[in-house]
Structures are given as structure tokens and as C-alpha cells.
Design a protein around this motif. Structure first.
Motif, PDB file in Angstrom:
ATOM      1  N   THR A 122       1.099  -1.247  -0.059  1.00 40.10           N
ATOM      2  CA  THR A 122      -0.143  -0.139  -0.309  1.00 40.10           C
ATOM      3  C   THR A 122       0.608   1.152  -0.246  1.00 40.10           C
ATOM      4  N   GLN A 123       0.410   2.069  -1.117  1.00 42.08           N
ATOM      5  CA  GLN A 123       1.086   3.449  -0.826  1.00 42.08           C
ATOM      6  C   GLN A 123       0.888   3.991  -0.070  1.00 42.08           C
ATOM      7  N   PHE A 124       1.799   5.191   0.857  1.00 47.23           N
ATOM      8  CA  PHE A 124       1.177   6.185   1.203  1.00 47.23           C
ATOM      9  C   PHE A 124       1.543   7.872   1.061  1.00 47.23           C
ATOM     10  N   ASP A 125       1.498   8.520   0.492  1.00 48.31           N
ATOM     11  CA  ASP A 125       1.524   9.461  -0.341  1.00 48.31           C
ATOM     12  C   ASP A 125       2.315   9.473  -1.935  1.00 48.31           C
ATOM     13  N   ARG A 126       2.072   8.662  -2.062  1.00 47.46           N
ATOM     14  CA  ARG A 126       2.725   8.172  -3.412  1.00 47.46           C
ATOM     15  C   ARG A 126       4.025   6.874  -3.551  1.00 47.46           C
ATOM     16  N   ARG A 127       4.214   6.873  -2.337  1.00 47.82           N
ATOM     17  CA  ARG A 127       5.423   6.171  -2.090  1.00 47.82           C
ATOM     18  C   ARG A 127       5.639   4.480  -1.138  1.00 47.82           C
ATOM     19  N   PHE A 128       5.323   3.595  -1.822  1.00 51.14           N
ATOM     20  CA  PHE A 128       5.457   1.859  -1.074  1.00 51.14           C
ATOM     21  C   PHE A 128       6.460   2.261  -0.106  1.00 51.14           C
ATOM     22  N   GLY A 129       5.698   1.033   1.157  1.00 58.27           N
ATOM     23  CA  GLY A 129       6.652   1.375   1.798  1.00 58.27           C
ATOM     24  C   GLY A 129       7.363  -0.466   2.238  1.00 58.27           C
ATOM     25  N   GLN A 130       6.750  -0.931   3.540  1.00 59.71           N
ATOM     26  CA  GLN A 130       7.257  -1.859   3.480  1.00 59.71           C
ATOM     27  C   GLN A 130       6.530  -2.842   2.418  1.00 59.71           C
ATOM     28  N   GLY A 131       6.875  -3.878   2.133  1.00 63.71           N
ATOM     29  CA  GLY A 131       5.959  -5.085   1.522  1.00 63.71           C
ATOM     30  C   GLY A 131       5.435  -6.384   2.001  1.00 63.71           C
ATOM     31  N   PHE A 132       3.709  -6.682   1.814  1.00 64.08           N
ATOM     32  CA  PHE A 132       3.403  -7.783   2.204  1.00 64.08           C
ATOM     33  C   PHE A 132       3.758  -9.162   2.586  1.00 64.08           C
ATOM     34  N   TYR A 133       3.660  -9.001   3.835  1.00 60.63           N
ATOM     35  CA  TYR A 133       4.919 -10.782   4.348  1.00 60.63           C
ATOM     36  C   TYR A 133       3.513 -12.214   4.553  1.00 60.63           C
ATOM     37  N   GLY A 134       3.864 -13.705   3.979  1.00 64.37           N
ATOM     38  CA  GLY A 134       2.932 -14.116   3.500  1.00 64.37           C
ATOM     39  C   GLY A 134       2.762 -14.499   2.539  1.00 64.37           C
ATOM     40  N   TRP A 135       1.688 -16.068   2.380  1.00 63.11           N
ATOM     41  CA  TRP A 135       1.627 -16.053   0.958  1.00 63.11           C
ATOM     42  C   TRP A 135       0.190 -15.528   0.979  1.00 63.11           C
ATOM     43  N   MET A 136      -0.114 -15.481  -0.958  1.00 67.46           N
ATOM     44  CA  MET A 136      -1.184 -14.562  -1.675  1.00 67.46           C
ATOM     45  C   MET A 136      -1.624 -15.863  -2.632  1.00 67.46           C
ATOM     46  N   GLY A 137      -3.268 -16.581  -2.841  1.00 73.33           N
ATOM     47  CA  GLY A 137      -3.840 -16.796  -3.711  1.00 73.33           C
ATOM     48  C   GLY A 137      -4.163 -15.945  -4.191  1.00 73.33           C
ATOM     49  N   ASP A 138      -5.185 -17.130  -5.470  1.00 71.10           N
ATOM     50  CA  ASP A 138      -6.329 -16.118  -6.102  1.00 71.10           C
ATOM     51  C   ASP A 138      -7.438 -15.068  -5.887  1.00 71.10           C
ATOM     52  N   THR A 139      -6.523 -14.583  -6.165  1.00 72.74           N
ATOM     53  CA  THR A 139      -7.499 -12.632  -6.473  1.00 72.74           C
ATOM     54  C   THR A 139      -8.488 -12.981  -7.273  1.00 72.74           C
ATOM     55  N   ARG A 140      -9.519 -12.212  -6.705  1.00 72.03           N
ATOM     56  CA  ARG A 140     -11.142 -11.447  -7.727  1.00 72.03           C
ATOM     57  C   ARG A 140     -11.080 -10.425  -7.619  1.00 72.03           C
ATOM     58  N   ILE A 141     -11.916  -9.832  -8.801  1.00 72.29           N
ATOM     59  CA  ILE A 141     -13.024  -8.432  -8.126  1.00 72.29           C
ATOM     60  C   ILE A 141     -13.843  -8.806  -9.385  1.00 72.29           C
ATOM     61  N   VAL A 142     -14.371  -8.432  -8.799  1.00 67.97           N
ATOM     62  CA  VAL A 142     -16.158  -8.776  -9.623  1.00 67.97           C
ATOM     63  C   VAL A 142     -16.961  -7.504  -9.316  1.00 67.97           C
ATOM     64  N   GLY A 143     -17.722  -6.937 -10.276  1.00 65.73           N
ATOM     65  CA  GLY A 143     -18.477  -5.371 -10.586  1.00 65.73           C
ATOM     66  C   GLY A 143     -19.660  -5.216  -9.959  1.00 65.73           C
ATOM     67  N   ARG A 144     -20.021  -6.570  -9.341  1.00 71.48           N
ATOM     68  CA  ARG A 144     -20.993  -6.519  -8.374  1.00 71.48           C
ATOM     69  C   ARG A 144     -21.440  -7.447  -6.992  1.00 71.48           C
ATOM     70  N   ALA A 145     -22.191  -6.714  -6.382  1.00 69.44           N
ATOM     71  CA  ALA A 145     -21.727  -7.705  -4.344  1.00 69.44           C
ATOM     72  C   ALA A 145     -22.261  -9.462  -4.616  1.00 69.44           C
ATOM     73  N   LEU A 146     -21.636  -9.839  -4.531  1.00 66.80           N
ATOM     74  CA  LEU A 146     -22.073 -11.024  -4.671  1.00 66.80           C
ATOM     75  C   LEU A 146     -21.973 -12.069  -3.276  1.00 66.80           C
ATOM     76  N   PRO A 147     -22.907 -12.846  -3.527  1.00 65.97           N
ATOM     77  CA  PRO A 147     -23.558 -13.394  -1.592  1.00 65.97           C
ATOM     78  C   PRO A 147     -22.019 -14.848  -1.860  1.00 65.97           C
ATOM     79  N   VAL A 148     -22.863 -15.023  -0.353  1.00 67.06           N
ATOM     80  CA  VAL A 148     -21.533 -16.037   0.329  1.00 67.06           C
ATOM     81  C   VAL A 148     -21.505 -17.469  -0.890  1.00 67.06           C
TER      82      VAL A 148
END
Length: 630
Positions: free
Chosen positions: A596-622
Motif C-alpha cells: 500500500t502506498q502513502f503519499d505515492r510511495r510504497f513502504g514495506q511489502g506484504f509478508y506471507g502467502w497470497m493466492g487467487d484474487t478476483r474482482i467482480v463488479g457487483r455484490a456476490l452472495p457468500v
């Protein structure tokens, strides 16, 4: 009940407790409404006259256990009222407590006479056809000098196989009719209940072994009248008959994980180790020595497959149904038993415990086409289908690697490192959430001092950069934090859009220099989703509980065009703001995974594992989250 050389003793309560006059079975938990399929299965299991639906797919269900009722059916001093109250309770609460089955542990009557048996059989009509159940013979129901080859009896005529033949759970009985088994569906799987005569013969043991051999993948609960006895300390040990059952049947069949008996008092429990080095829980349940012959007291085993626990409670529905202000003193102290052998929890890793005979098949990877519902704007995964260049576990993900947006919308991500971070800042991994469509992830090694990490960003002209989401959105990702969680990772970013909210004309936030949308982790390991809406001058922020380390979790942020709600592992968190929130004030700036940036500058990065990521243009039910297999 016959003590057979053991001295009968009172087992005083550790403490007295009063329950509410109307109470469900807390241990079992309330069953949520299921799908049409689950409801149909529940209706079948419940029978056509059930007052409440049993949810066979819920991970929480209850097994009710009813021990020696003999003093309620004792010649001319019989009183079936307490047992009728117990049965009415089970029927009325079947849906709320998700009661799968009831099993009686024998000694239904005191003398086994035709009159006593007939009255007991008539009392069971309150339950019959509404909640499936099993009954087995105790030494007071039949001639105590005989085994299951005794032939006809008043008990067999009333409680033989014909009684259960119409039950959907009934699997069959031994040729003599004194042993039976039931197969019930609960918690999304099938379970076996063996109801064995108080003195099972060698023929009966052969029959029971055949039942187990015929159902080799079903976890089994063994019920019989005489298996163990206990002293006042509650520490159970096998009786002579119990030793025979253990040697001949229980220890060599890994399926049997719980064995229940009555006959002796006081109640007790122990854990034995079978031939497979697994635990077998042995419990004595008997309250005939209590006030009013036990008053139809039941014990409920609340199975919670989500928590890997079995919660046990003991109480009298008959006493509960009465006016608490008019409850006699002895009833007041017997309404609920709360000692360590009457109210307790068992920790059972069900998957591990059953792995030897019923290993669970891990879900197969699902293709991208199966997890892109209507309105999907971007979908990234870190296997070969998503990158075309996924390396082996632990291999470096080089700068410049492209992770494709599998929707075809052009929101591809490019890998780069923060500041002077080295190769280990981002590596390939085959670790993944069990419900994740792709069986791969990225391992980020971000942190403070000096700021380090890696990010994946969309290109300058990607459509996602300027998407306003005014009709709502669902942003999902899978994350696992390392254990131990070493170092200072306060406010590390998981995903965000670049830019400053002040540049979007927002004035209400903590700082005009923070981005317009970001998902972060606080020093207390609370997830923070902060968004500056497209329409409102506001910064509604969702906060989770302290999230775990060492295991995968699914995170979803859902906005319906009016407000935003965060879910963790499909569960809505408490701290979701109610203020209006429409869209996201994106500035045409890139979308980012890993910081995440602050004042257009990245500080530390994420620490851990990240898997599939999805963005949908509407609200999905669980039910439509990435974890759904529907």
C-alpha cells in the motif's frame, strides 16, 4: 441395572445450576438454512411427520443419548411422563438443535414384563416417525443369564427389527433380532451407529464385524448397555464385558471412535488407544440413581465439524418444561448436571482421526472458466494457467514476470521489487487454501527496515485503474500469514490502488496522502479495509478480528452500491460501517497486489502467502465466493 460386584455410589454434582425454562441444545448450535438439496435430504432423514427439518449438511449436529429408564417403567409404580417430555423435547427442538439421532443404552424397563414393555413401547410413540432412534436390550429387559441367542421375549416383540424398519436410517439387524445398526447422514457425511445387545454372542460379534466390513469408510459409534464402570473420580475402566468387546471388536476396527454404555453409576469416561494408535472415547451414561429415576435425563453430543469438537451436555427436559419458580428442590439440582463427566468438550480432528479408513480426497483445481461469474472484471491465479511461467516451489519470481488477467479484460499484473529487495522477496509456492480454485500461490517476504517486498501492478492503461464500481463490487483474495509471525509488519498492505485520496477531492480521512482504497493489516493483526467512495466524501473502514497465523483464510469485501461489508472465511465481521459508500474513487492509477502506498510511495511489502484474487463488479452472495464448489 446390576452392579455385578461393583459398589454403587452417589456422584454429587460439582455445582448446581438452573437453566432457562425454555432452552435449546447449545452444544449442537442452531442449524442454518440449507440449499434445496440439503433440505430435501433433511426431510427424508426426518420422516414425513417431523415437526422440524434436520439439516444433514450442516457441520453442526447433535446425537442424543438416553440411558437406563428402568425406574420409570417399574410395575405399578411406573411413570412415563418424564420420558414423554424428553421425546417431545427432541421432536420440538430437532430443527433448532439439529438433532440427527437418538440412541437408548438399554434397561428400558425394570423387570422386562409384558406390561412394562408395552407401556415403554407406547411411550416411544411420542418420538416414533419424528426422530430416528435405536434401542438395545439391557439386563433388566431380558433374562440376564442369556445372550442375544435367547430367542423370543417381550422386549424383542416390541423393540425388534420391525419397529425400525420404516426409519430411513435403519440398516438392518442380526438374525436373532437383538442387534441392529443405523446409517445416518449428518455433517455432510454418513455415520454408522451400532446398537448391540447387553450380552452379544460370538455370532453377534461376527454380525457386527460384517456390518463394519460392509461400511468400511463410515465412522462408527458403538452403543451397548455394559462396557465400562467408574468410581467417584469419573475415571472409567472397561468392565469384563467391555474388555471382551474391546478385544474382539473395538480396538481392531479404527472406524469405532466413540463407545457408549450405561448400566453402572456414577457416570465416567476414559480414552483408550486402538491398534491404529488412535483415540477411542469410552463413556458411561446413567442417571437412574438420580432423583425421580433420572427423570428421562438425556445427554447430547454436539458434533461441531467446523471447530473439530464434540460438546457434551446433560439435562432433564421434563424438569426444564416445568415452572422454574415451582420446581421442587431436588428437581432444581437435577435439571442440569455440570460435573466434569456430564458437561465437557472433546477435541477431535475429524479429518485426521478418520483418515485411516476414510481419507478425504482433496478438491481438484478448478478451471478459471468455472469461477468467473457475470460481472467478473479481473481474475489472477499463480499456477501455469495464470502465468504460463510458474516455477517450482521456492523458485524466484523474477521482475517483469506477467500474471495474466484470465477474464481477458487486459488487467494483467507485472512483477517488480520494492527498493533494493532481493530475489527472496517473491517466490513461487504450491501452498494453497483447500477451497482455492488454483493450487498455487506467491510467497511474499516483505518487511520493514529497510523497507522490502515485491508488488504486482496493472499497466498504466488497464481498465481496472479507472473502474468506479458504482453498482457495487466484490474483491476476494486468499492469504496465509507465516507462523511464527516474525518481525514488525504493522500496516503492511495486501492490495490497493495507487494515488492519494486528496487528489480525488476527499477531505474526511486520516490523511489526504493515503490511497483511495486499500486492504491492510494492523499491528494487532486486524484486517483493515479503508475505501474512499466515488460518490461520498467519506472513508468508511471495516475492521476484522485478530486473524490467525499459520493457516489460510479467505477474505472478501462486498459492496452493494450502498455500503461495504467484509467477510473472513465466509463469515461477516462485526465492525462493518453503516455509512453510505458508493463505488471507489479510483484515479486512473494502477491496482496493486502486495503493498500500500502513502503519499505515492510504497513502504514495506506484504509478508506471507497470497493466492487467487478476483474482482467482480457487483455484490456476490457468500454462496458465489471463490470458496464455493457450486
Amino acid at each position: 441395572m446390576s452392579t455385578e460386584g461393583q459398589t454403587s455410589r452417589r456422584h454429587p454434582l460439582d455445582r448446581r445450576a438452573l437453566l432457562r425454562a425454555a432452552v435449546a441444545v447449545p452444544a449442537a448450535g442452531a442449524a442454518a438454512a440449507g440449499t434445496a438439496t440439503a433440505q430435501a435430504q433433511a426431510a427424508e432423514a426426518a420422516g414425513p411427520t417431523s415437526r422440524g427439518r434436520f439439516d444433514a449438511e450442516s457441520p453442526r449436529f447433535a446425537l442424543a443419548v438416553l440411558p437406563d429408564t428402568q425406574y420409570l417403567f417399574d410395575a405399578d409404580s411406573a411413570d412415563p411422563a418424564p420420558l414423554r417430555a424428553t421425546f417431545r423435547y427432541l421432536v420440538d427442538e430437532r430443527s433448532a438443535a439439529n438433532i440427527a439421532f437418538m440412541t437408548h443404552l438399554g434397561d428400558v424397563t425394570e423387570h422386562g414384563t409384558e406390561d412394562e414393555i408395552a407401556l415403554a413401547a407406547d411411550t416411544f410413540r411420542t418420538l416414533h416417525g419424528k426422530v430416528p432412534y435405536s434401542v438395545l436390550a439391557g439386563n433388566h429387559d431380558v433374562s440376564s443369564s442369556t445372550d442375544d441367542q435367547r430367542g423370543d421375549s417381550a422386549y424383542l416383540a416390541a423393540f425388534g427389527p420391525e419397529r425400525y424398519s420404516a426409519m430411513p436410517t435403519f440398516g438392518g439387524a442380526s438374525p436373532d433380532g437383538y442387534n441392529s445398526y443405523h446409517v445416518l447422514r449428518a455433517g455432510g457425511r454418513k455415520w454408522l451407529v451400532l446398537a448391540l445387545d447387553w450380552r452379544i454372542s460370538d455370532k453377534g460379534l461376527e454380525w457386527a464385524q460384517n456390518v463394519l466390513d460392509t461400511h468400511p469408510t463410515l465412522p462408527a459409534v458403538l452403543t451397548t448397555h455394559d462396557i465400562a464402570w467408574s468410581g467417584d473420580d469419573g475415571k472409567a475402566q472397561l468392565s469384563e464385558n467391555g474388555k471382551r468387546l474391546w478385544e474382539a471388536l473395538v480396538k481392531g476396527n479404527d472406524q469405532i471412535f466413540l463407545a457408549l454404555g450405561g448400566h453402572y453409576w456414577p457416570s465416567g469416561r476414559t480414552v483408550l488407544t486402538n491398534d491404529y494408535d488412535n483415540d477411542v472415547h469410552i463413556h458411561i451414561t446413567n442417571y437412574q440413581d438420580r432423583y425421580y429415576g433420572g427423570a428421562g435425563m438425556i445427554r447430547t453430543y454436539g458434533f461441531d465439524l467446523a471447530r473439530n469438537a464434540v460438546d457434551v451436555e446433560t439435562f432433564s427436559p421434563w424438569f426444564l418444561a416445568g415452572d422454574s419458580d415451582k420446581r421442587p428442590p431436588l428437581a432444581a439440582e437435577t435439571v442440569e448436571l455440570t460435573g466434569p463427566v456430564e458437561r465437557f468438550s472433546l477435541s477431535v480432528d475429524f479429518e485426521a482421526r478418520f483418515a485411516g479408513f476414510a481419507p478425504s480426497a482433496p478438491p481438484k483445481p478448478r478451471p478459471a472458466s468455472a469461477v468467473m461469474p457475470r460481472g467478473t472484471l479481473a481474475y489472477w491465479r499463480f499456477d501455469a494457467s495464470g502465468t504460463g511461467a510458474a516455477g517450482g516451489p521456492g523458485a524466484t519470481v523474477e521482475d517483469g514476470v506477467l500474471v495474466r488477467d484470465l477474464t481477458g479484460n487486459g488487467n494483467d499484473l507485472t512483477v517488480s521489487r520494492l527498493h533494493s529487495s532481493g530475489p527472496d522477496a517473491l517466490t513461487w509456492s504450491d501452498d494453497h487454501h483447500p477451497g482455492q480454485p488454483a493450487h498455487a500461490s506467491l510467497r511474499f517476504d516483505g518487511g520493514r527496515g529497510p523497507d522490502r517486498g515485491a508488488i504486482l501492478t496493472t499497466a498504466g492503461g488497464a481498465a481496472l485503474n479507472s473502474e468506479k464500481f458504482t453498482r457495487g463490487y466484490t474483491i476476494e483474495t486468499f492469504v496465509r500469514l507465516p507462523e511464527p509471525f516474525e518481525g514488525d509488519h504493522s500496516w503492511m498492505g495486501i492490495l490497493s490502488w495507487e494515488g492519494r485520496n486528496g487528489d480525488a477531492g476527499k477531505t474526511t480521512g486520516w490523511s489526504p496522502s493515503e490511497p483511495t482504497c486499500s486492504l491492510n493489516l494492523s499491528p494487532e493483526r486486524f484486517l483493515q479495509f479503508v475505501v474512499y467512495p466515488h460518490r461520498q466524501d467519506a472513508d468508511p473502514t471495516s475492521w476484522s478480528h485478530a486473524v490467525p497465523v499459520g493457516r489460510w483464510m479467505h477474505i472478501a469485501v462486498v459492496n452493494d452500491g450502498r455500503r461495504t461489508v467484509m467477510y473472513v472465511d465466509g463469515s461477516k465481521i462485526a465492525r462493518n460501517p453503516s455509512q453510505p459508500s458508493t463505488g471507489i474513487a479510483t484515479l486512473g492509477e494502477p491496482f496493486v497486489l502486495g503493498a500500500t502506498q502513502f503519499d505515492r510511495r510504497f513502504g514495506q511489502g506484504f509478508y506471507g502467502w497470497m493466492g487467487d484474487t478476483r474482482i467482480v463488479g457487483r455484490a456476490l452472495p457468500v454462496a458465489e465466493f471463490l470458496t464455493s464448489f457450486g
